[in-house]
Design an enzyme around this catalytic site. Structure first.
Site, PDB file in Angstrom:
ATOM      1  CG  ASN A   1      -1.907   8.498  -7.750  1.00 51.89           C
ATOM      2  OD1 ASN A   1      -2.631   9.275  -8.112  1.00 51.89           O
ATOM      3  ND2 ASN A   1      -3.459   7.111  -7.883  1.00 51.89           N
TER       4      ASN A   1
ATOM      5  CB  SER B   1      -4.802   4.729  -8.017  1.00 52.67           C
ATOM      6  OG  SER B   1      -5.090   5.017  -7.155  1.00 52.67           O
TER       7      SER B   1
ATOM      8  CD  GLU C   1       0.819   5.535 -13.935  1.00 54.29           C
ATOM      9  OE1 GLU C   1       1.946   6.140 -13.338  1.00 54.29           O
ATOM     10  OE2 GLU C   1       0.107   4.636 -12.445  1.00 54.29           O
TER      11      GLU C   1
ATOM     12  CG  HIS D   1      -3.435   4.022 -12.409  1.00 56.98           C
ATOM     13  ND1 HIS D   1      -2.710   4.661 -12.136  1.00 56.98           N
ATOM     14  CD2 HIS D   1      -4.818   4.107 -11.912  1.00 56.98           C
ATOM     15  CE1 HIS D   1      -3.310   5.174 -11.291  1.00 56.98           C
ATOM     16  NE2 HIS D   1      -4.669   5.069 -11.565  1.00 56.98           N
TER      17      HIS D   1
END
Length: 291
Positions: free
Chosen positions: A190, A119, A152, A140
């Site tokens: 994130n 992440s 992602e 991800h």
């Protein structure tokens, strides 16, 4: 290239969710972990979550049975080598991920795509430790994997177009949506989300509000489905701290400094839901704020 079989390394919260969605989409899944007990728990979790989907009419009983039949487990990394796509879903520590790649590389087929569910960690750097940087990508998934729609996709500097296009097709086959992110610390989601949670910890640390008032304010004032401290507990405070450290080290900006209170909770082993205590205490019938 065509992907028919998937190896998932790591049977934790993310690993079992990834195995769940791939098996439900018709892929043969081989789930690997160093702990046989962890794999048994993962398979039980997958079955429970599929049962929930059946009860809500989202999945048929036949589809559930077929998905469970597609999942196999192994503690032998050599078995993973026969799969077309490998997804590393271990803890968010670069040294752990590199050891996993070193152990699986000798067993991989030449055309196997190798990915990480990281992440936050540099995909280019992880890929450089492998024998196939052109077939390496960040893959991800969001937590909880069976519910969240986004994946992602992060290309390293050497990732080729065929690998990228293959994974776009895989995401489509899963019924999810792909978002392409550049290889910068913490990528898109994130980079935005975890600093917000870190700022909520600062608000708690500075006494601006308590746990309940912070979470209620964001749920009722910003229409967030979960408060930031509740969400941090759900993700795992150790993971949140690891991401903040990657951001702070990678971008050299003080705005990404982890809150000292977050560090203290992790040092205490209060990591959130998975340990029974974090910003809430989960050991009773209902969660109770710890501050």
């Amino acid at each position: 290239m065509a992907v028919q079989s998937v190896g998932v390394i790591g049977a934790g919260q993310m690993g079992n969710g990834i195995a769940h969605v791939f098996a439900l989409a018709g892929y043969d899944v081989l789930l690997n972990d160093i702990s046989a007990e962890a794999m048994q728990a993962a398979v039980a979790t997958i079955e429970k979550n599929l049962d929930r989907q059946v009860s809500r009419g989202k999945v048929s009983a036949e589809d559930k049975a077929a998905a469970m039949a597609r999942i196999r487990t192994t503690t032998d990394m050599a078995d993973i080598g026969a799969t077309d796509l490998v997804i590393e879903a271990a803890t968010e520590r670069e040294d752990v991920k590199n050891k996993i790649f070193e152990s699986v590389l000798p067993h991989l087929k030449p055309d196997t795509i190798l990915t990480s569910n990281t992440s936050s960690i540099s995909i280019t750097r992880l890929a450089s430790r492998t024998d196939r940087p052109e077939k390496f990508m960040g893959f991800h998934f969001m937590n909880p994997v069976p519910v969240m729609q986004l994946v992602e996709l992060i290309r390293g500097i050497a990732t080729n177009e065929e690998t990228y296009r293959t994974l776009v097709g895989v995401v489509d086959a899963l019924g999810k949506t792909a978002a392409s992110a550049e290889d910068f610390p913490a990528f898109i989601v994130n980079r935005i989300l975890v600093p917000m949670m870190n700022e909520a910890v600062y608000v708690l640390y500075e006494g601006v509000g308590n746990v309940r008032s912070i979470d209620e304010s964001m749920k009722l004032g910003a229409n967030h489905p979960m408060g930031p401290l509740e969400l941090a507990d759900f993700i795992g405070l150790d993971t949140c701290l690891a991401i903040m450290n990657v951001l702070h080290d990678g971008l050299a900006d003080t705005k990404y400094r982890p809150c000292p209170l977050l560090v203290k909770y992790v040092e205490a082993g209060w990591l959130g839901r998975k340990t029974g205590r974090g910003f809430y205490d989960y050991r009773g019938e209902t969660p109770v704020p710890t501050r």
